[in-house]
Enzyme design. Sequence first.
Site, PDB file in Angstrom:
ATOM      1  N   HIS A  98     -41.159  74.264 101.660  1.00  0.00           N
ATOM      2  CA  HIS A  98     -41.926  73.313 102.533  1.00  0.00           C
ATOM      3  C   HIS A  98     -43.119  73.063 101.942  1.00  0.00           C
ATOM      4  O   HIS A  98     -43.937  72.481 102.940  1.00  0.00           O
ATOM      5  CB  HIS A  98     -42.043  74.031 103.983  1.00  0.00           C
ATOM      6  CG  HIS A  98     -40.785  74.133 104.769  1.00  0.00           C
ATOM      7  ND1 HIS A  98     -40.331  73.156 105.153  1.00  0.00           N
ATOM      8  CD2 HIS A  98     -40.125  75.233 105.300  1.00  0.00           C
ATOM      9  CE1 HIS A  98     -38.864  73.442 105.856  1.00  0.00           C
ATOM     10  NE2 HIS A  98     -38.943  74.710 105.838  1.00  0.00           N
ATOM     11  N   ARG A 141     -40.585  81.369  96.989  1.00  0.00           N
ATOM     12  CA  ARG A 141     -39.340  81.006  98.052  1.00  0.00           C
ATOM     13  C   ARG A 141     -38.997  79.796  96.944  1.00  0.00           C
ATOM     14  O   ARG A 141     -39.588  78.790  96.922  1.00  0.00           O
ATOM     15  CB  ARG A 141     -39.895  80.542  99.327  1.00  0.00           C
ATOM     16  CG  ARG A 141     -38.570  80.274 100.223  1.00  0.00           C
ATOM     17  CD  ARG A 141     -38.627  80.158 101.437  1.00  0.00           C
ATOM     18  NE  ARG A 141     -39.647  79.206 101.923  1.00  0.00           N
ATOM     19  CZ  ARG A 141     -40.158  78.903 103.278  1.00  0.00           C
ATOM     20  NH1 ARG A 141     -39.252  79.549 104.218  1.00  0.00           N
ATOM     21  NH2 ARG A 141     -41.044  78.237 103.869  1.00  0.00           N
ATOM     22  N   ASP A 153     -36.733  81.837  85.010  1.00  0.00           N
ATOM     23  CA  ASP A 153     -37.167  81.698  83.583  1.00  0.00           C
ATOM     24  C   ASP A 153     -38.589  81.506  83.573  1.00  0.00           C
ATOM     25  O   ASP A 153     -39.116  81.888  82.306  1.00  0.00           O
ATOM     26  CB  ASP A 153     -36.338  80.570  82.974  1.00  0.00           C
ATOM     27  CG  ASP A 153     -35.016  80.989  82.409  1.00  0.00           C
ATOM     28  OD1 ASP A 153     -34.690  82.204  82.710  1.00  0.00           O
ATOM     29  OD2 ASP A 153     -34.072  80.128  82.249  1.00  0.00           O
ATOM     30  N   GLU A 175     -32.428  82.936 109.101  1.00  0.00           N
ATOM     31  CA  GLU A 175     -33.133  82.185 110.027  1.00  0.00           C
ATOM     32  C   GLU A 175     -32.360  81.432 110.891  1.00  0.00           C
ATOM     33  O   GLU A 175     -32.750  80.078 111.240  1.00  0.00           O
ATOM     34  CB  GLU A 175     -33.918  81.507 109.321  1.00  0.00           C
ATOM     35  CG  GLU A 175     -33.539  80.912 108.020  1.00  0.00           C
ATOM     36  CD  GLU A 175     -34.745  80.189 107.129  1.00  0.00           C
ATOM     37  OE1 GLU A 175     -35.805  79.952 107.539  1.00  0.00           O
ATOM     38  OE2 GLU A 175     -34.455  79.770 106.171  1.00  0.00           O
ATOM     39  N   ASP A 225     -37.092  78.802 112.455  1.00  0.00           N
ATOM     40  CA  ASP A 225     -35.783  78.086 112.325  1.00  0.00           C
ATOM     41  C   ASP A 225     -34.901  78.733 113.083  1.00  0.00           C
ATOM     42  O   ASP A 225     -33.929  78.037 113.876  1.00  0.00           O
ATOM     43  CB  ASP A 225     -35.436  78.082 110.696  1.00  0.00           C
ATOM     44  CG  ASP A 225     -35.904  76.932 110.011  1.00  0.00           C
ATOM     45  OD1 ASP A 225     -35.690  75.881 110.327  1.00  0.00           O
ATOM     46  OD2 ASP A 225     -36.506  77.282 109.026  1.00  0.00           O
TER      47      ASP A 225
END
Length: 272
Positions: free
Chosen positions: A52, A77, A91, A156, A182
């Site tokens: 977000h 996240r 990576d 969520e 959420d």
Amino acid sequence: MPFRVEPHAPFKADLVPGGRARVGMWACTGNPLVTEICAGSGLDWLLIDGEHSINNLESISVQLQVVAGYPIQPVVRVPSNDTVLMKQYLDLGAQNLLVPMVDTAEQAAAAVSAVRYPPHGVRGVGSALARAARWNRIDNYLDRADETITLLVQVETAAAVSNVAEIAAVDGVDGIFIGPSDLAASMGYLGQQEHPEVVAAVEQCIRTAKELGVPVGVNAFAESTARRYLDAGVDFILVGADVALLARASEALAAKYLPQDAADTEDERASY
């Protein structure tokens, strides 16, 4: 002889049964200077958000570099439960991943597969090119990668709450993280994270995870709610965000020195 390095201990090493709850905050600005300031706060962990916020691969990579100099655990996240994206995040050196919107055990298993090399998963092999292995300066990285990675999946939605036991039980899931915002929306209570039914669903997930012996975390910016979930036994928690702290503090500064409309003084904005 090339310089040999060892990976940092992953977040899962801190989430030990009976241990102190780990308290953290969000890093959403995409600015490495702000993230570095937060890294020196004394908190236990920092969630660098790629879902977000304005963050991208390059900005996250720089933030991981600046955070590395501080005694705080960076968790990243990812935007979605996507194998290719997760490969890129791993990576670039993200050792601790949080995967959003995991509603079923099958989706959780897919996330596990994405973070593991064959034959146990499908992570692409590019360690010689990757900061994760310090460009192959970490000895035996390919054989040791699993021990360096923490995988957290986000519960969520109402569907995820219904499946929380199956999700938490998936081999390779190192913890679940509950997202009340959420979750409230999926239950028909948009913007009402404190609704009794939402709180009950969160506490149900906490109890289930504790019964299974799986670390469980939650997002809770309101202090009374955070204290409630800490008392319920969460192992890790987020209690604020860089952008929210700046927004509320700058508003408070303006209110201290400038005339305020009555509507403004009565309006307490939610931080999440």
